[in-house]
Design an enzyme around this catalytic site. Structure first.
Site, PDB file in Angstrom:
ATOM      1  N   ASN A   1      61.980   7.719  69.528  1.00 20.33           N
ATOM      2  CA  ASN A   1      62.645   6.642  70.081  1.00 20.33           C
ATOM      3  C   ASN A   1      63.765   6.720  71.253  1.00 20.33           C
ATOM      4  O   ASN A   1      63.861   5.566  71.993  1.00 20.33           O
ATOM      5  CB  ASN A   1      63.236   5.700  68.965  1.00 20.33           C
ATOM      6  CG  ASN A   1      62.431   5.285  67.930  1.00 20.33           C
ATOM      7  OD1 ASN A   1      61.241   5.308  68.207  1.00 20.33           O
ATOM      8  ND2 ASN A   1      62.902   4.943  66.818  1.00 20.33           N
TER       9      ASN A   1
ATOM     10  N   LEU B   1      61.109  -3.285  67.120  1.00 19.84           N
ATOM     11  CA  LEU B   1      59.757  -2.866  67.210  1.00 19.84           C
ATOM     12  C   LEU B   1      58.959  -3.835  66.197  1.00 19.84           C
ATOM     13  O   LEU B   1      57.941  -3.487  65.712  1.00 19.84           O
ATOM     14  CB  LEU B   1      59.685  -1.486  66.617  1.00 19.84           C
ATOM     15  CG  LEU B   1      60.420  -0.496  67.625  1.00 19.84           C
ATOM     16  CD1 LEU B   1      60.473   0.924  66.708  1.00 19.84           C
ATOM     17  CD2 LEU B   1      59.813  -0.492  68.818  1.00 19.84           C
TER      18      LEU B   1
ATOM     19  N   TYR C   1      75.619  -4.415  55.412  1.00 24.19           N
ATOM     20  CA  TYR C   1      74.718  -3.192  55.453  1.00 24.19           C
ATOM     21  C   TYR C   1      75.193  -2.485  54.198  1.00 24.19           C
ATOM     22  O   TYR C   1      74.401  -1.549  53.868  1.00 24.19           O
ATOM     23  CB  TYR C   1      74.496  -2.464  56.735  1.00 24.19           C
ATOM     24  CG  TYR C   1      73.911  -3.396  57.846  1.00 24.19           C
ATOM     25  CD1 TYR C   1      73.453  -4.577  57.533  1.00 24.19           C
ATOM     26  CD2 TYR C   1      73.862  -2.740  59.220  1.00 24.19           C
ATOM     27  CE1 TYR C   1      72.834  -5.225  58.636  1.00 24.19           C
ATOM     28  CE2 TYR C   1      73.528  -3.368  60.108  1.00 24.19           C
ATOM     29  CZ  TYR C   1      72.722  -4.665  60.010  1.00 24.19           C
ATOM     30  OH  TYR C   1      72.325  -5.344  61.103  1.00 24.19           O
TER      31      TYR C   1
ATOM     32  N   LYS D   1      65.606   1.360  64.508  1.00 22.53           N
ATOM     33  CA  LYS D   1      65.923   2.187  63.155  1.00 22.53           C
ATOM     34  C   LYS D   1      65.071   2.862  62.813  1.00 22.53           C
ATOM     35  O   LYS D   1      63.929   2.823  62.650  1.00 22.53           O
ATOM     36  CB  LYS D   1      66.581   1.084  62.209  1.00 22.53           C
ATOM     37  CG  LYS D   1      66.842   1.702  60.846  1.00 22.53           C
ATOM     38  CD  LYS D   1      65.792   1.284  59.980  1.00 22.53           C
ATOM     39  CE  LYS D   1      65.888   1.936  58.368  1.00 22.53           C
ATOM     40  NZ  LYS D   1      64.896   1.584  57.547  1.00 22.53           N
ATOM     41  N   SER D   2      65.236   4.261  62.295  1.00 25.16           N
ATOM     42  CA  SER D   2      64.581   4.819  61.589  1.00 25.16           C
ATOM     43  C   SER D   2      65.353   6.036  60.948  1.00 25.16           C
ATOM     44  O   SER D   2      66.316   6.372  61.275  1.00 25.16           O
ATOM     45  CB  SER D   2      63.421   5.630  62.469  1.00 25.16           C
ATOM     46  OG  SER D   2      62.697   6.728  61.851  1.00 25.16           O
ATOM     47  N   VAL D   3      64.677   6.583  59.706  1.00 26.37           N
ATOM     48  CA  VAL D   3      65.513   7.742  59.053  1.00 26.37           C
ATOM     49  C   VAL D   3      64.875   8.982  59.114  1.00 26.37           C
ATOM     50  O   VAL D   3      64.992  10.161  58.608  1.00 26.37           O
ATOM     51  CB  VAL D   3      65.704   7.436  57.581  1.00 26.37           C
ATOM     52  CG1 VAL D   3      66.628   6.199  57.377  1.00 26.37           C
ATOM     53  CG2 VAL D   3      64.443   7.161  56.774  1.00 26.37           C
TER      54      VAL D   3
ATOM     55  N   HIS E   1      78.257 -12.268  62.505  1.00 28.85           N
ATOM     56  CA  HIS E   1      76.575 -11.785  62.113  1.00 28.85           C
ATOM     57  C   HIS E   1      75.804 -13.111  62.084  1.00 28.85           C
ATOM     58  O   HIS E   1      74.531 -12.961  62.502  1.00 28.85           O
ATOM     59  CB  HIS E   1      76.777 -11.247  60.555  1.00 28.85           C
ATOM     60  CG  HIS E   1      75.452 -10.323  60.343  1.00 28.85           C
ATOM     61  ND1 HIS E   1      75.952  -9.194  59.845  1.00 28.85           N
ATOM     62  CD2 HIS E   1      74.347 -10.161  60.998  1.00 28.85           C
ATOM     63  CE1 HIS E   1      74.659  -8.502  59.689  1.00 28.85           C
ATOM     64  NE2 HIS E   1      73.761  -9.054  60.233  1.00 28.85           N
TER      65      HIS E   1
ATOM     66  N   ARG F   1      61.073  10.614  64.613  1.00 25.51           N
ATOM     67  CA  ARG F   1      61.016   9.330  65.031  1.00 25.51           C
ATOM     68  C   ARG F   1      62.176   8.798  65.727  1.00 25.51           C
ATOM     69  O   ARG F   1      62.252   8.176  66.698  1.00 25.51           O
ATOM     70  CB  ARG F   1      60.732   8.225  64.048  1.00 25.51           C
ATOM     71  CG  ARG F   1      59.326   8.087  63.737  1.00 25.51           C
ATOM     72  CD  ARG F   1      58.692   7.292  62.509  1.00 25.51           C
ATOM     73  NE  ARG F   1      57.356   7.456  62.288  1.00 25.51           N
ATOM     74  CZ  ARG F   1      56.884   6.814  61.160  1.00 25.51           C
ATOM     75  NH1 ARG F   1      57.363   6.252  60.264  1.00 25.51           N
ATOM     76  NH2 ARG F   1      55.523   7.105  60.860  1.00 25.51           N
TER      77      ARG F   1
ATOM     78  N   ASP G   1      74.923   1.196  65.633  1.00 26.25           N
ATOM     79  CA  ASP G   1      75.012  -0.512  65.127  1.00 26.25           C
ATOM     80  C   ASP G   1      75.059  -0.585  63.595  1.00 26.25           C
ATOM     81  O   ASP G   1      74.088  -0.106  63.114  1.00 26.25           O
ATOM     82  CB  ASP G   1      74.073  -1.249  65.807  1.00 26.25           C
ATOM     83  CG  ASP G   1      74.102  -2.708  65.261  1.00 26.25           C
ATOM     84  OD1 ASP G   1      74.807  -3.344  65.954  1.00 26.25           O
ATOM     85  OD2 ASP G   1      73.647  -2.954  64.246  1.00 26.25           O
TER      86      ASP G   1
END
Length: 282
Positions: free
Chosen positions: A245, A194, A51, A235-237, A112, A241, A46
């Site tokens: 997730n 989260l 962004y 979302k995580s980088v 959006h 994680r 997504d």
């Protein structure tokens, strides 16, 4: 690899119940982050025009080796206040997103924000109908729309949004809106599922459930979403994680767990973290 279940949208398109979100991921980091997610087993990604990371996301998709038919790619029209959104402007924005992503179609295209004070989302939706008819967007939907906004669409168009992507987490459960979605055949998709981790993941109620299941707080909250029928895009980088997730299909919360998490958002409106769609116009 985890096998992510799908949900059927109101036009028959299948959408993974759990995807990877890239909000706040810089474009020069998106290729690596999305690549890590795809390698871990995610097949839904997504992004959004605003962004600024559609190009990096597209490079990751192209370099992943995952067949296009196995991917579900969502992006969003940034219907910002700096321009008037007629048909030509919407089509140009859509083409620009496709070009950056390196795709000939997206699986889901969203408005959006409703920006109700601008009175233009109805006109935008008319062009979304055209995109859906052409197949260049396999499904179309909305994001951050309130019940009143959905009512206005329903009064003007026979095309029901496939998805409404909204802020949703145990501290802001959006019970009324979720019920309306279920009534109209709109899939509920949670952004910031989260709660951005600011408070939710440190609550003792969440920690207790996590300890009992031998899972992380994030996994427990994602499981809560899934058992309520929501689609989620955490979302995580951080590679660990990202993988964690996705690993939420091997356990189940019991009724008492779900009730305890439901109770966190008890109250008139819950606690919103992001902007209020009724006034957001920046």
């Amino acid at each position: 690899m985890n096998q992510v279940p799908t949900i059927k949208l109101n036009n028959g398109t299948l959408m993974p119940r759990l995807g990877y979100g890239v909000w706040q991921v810089p474009d020069d980091e998106a290729e690596q982050a999305v690549g890590t997610a795809l390698e871990a087993g995610y097949r839904s990604v997504d992004t959004a025009a605003v962004y600024g990371n559609e190009a990096g996301t597209g490079r990751a998709l192209a370099g992943s080796g995952v067949p296009r038919e196995e991917l579900f790619v969502t992006t969003k029209l940034w219907n910002g206040p700096s321009r008037s959104w007629g048909r030509d402007e919407v089509l140009r924005a859509f083409d620009d997103s496709l070009g950056k992503l390196g795709l000939d179609h997206v699986d889901l295209y969203l408005i959006h924000w409703p920006r109700p004070m601008r009175e233009d989302f109805l006109a935008i939706w008319k062009t979304f109908e055209e995109l859906a008819e052409s197949g260049r967007a396999k499904a179309v939907g909305v994001s951050n729309f309130r019940p009143a906004d959905l009512d206005r669409l329903a009064a003007e168009s026979a095309l029901v949004p496939a998805v409404n992507q909204i802020e949703l987490h145990p501290l802001f459960p959006q019970t009324e809106l979720r019920a309306l979605h279920a009534e109209r055949g709109i899939v509920t998709e949670a952004w910031s599922p989260l709660g951005q981790g600011k408070e939710l993941l440190t609550l003792p109620e969440v920690a207790e459930i996590a300890a009992r299941h031998g899972r992380s707080a994030a996994q427990v909250v994602l499981r809560w979403h899934l058992q309520h029928g929501n689609v989620v895009i955490p979302k995580s980088v951080t590679p660990a994680r990202i993988r964690e997730n996705l690993d939420v299909f091997g356990f189940e919360l019991d009724a008492a767990d779900v009730a305890a998490l439901d109770a966190l958002g008890a109250g008139a409106a819950g606690r919103r973290i992001g902007p209020d769609p009724s006034v957001f116009d920046v």
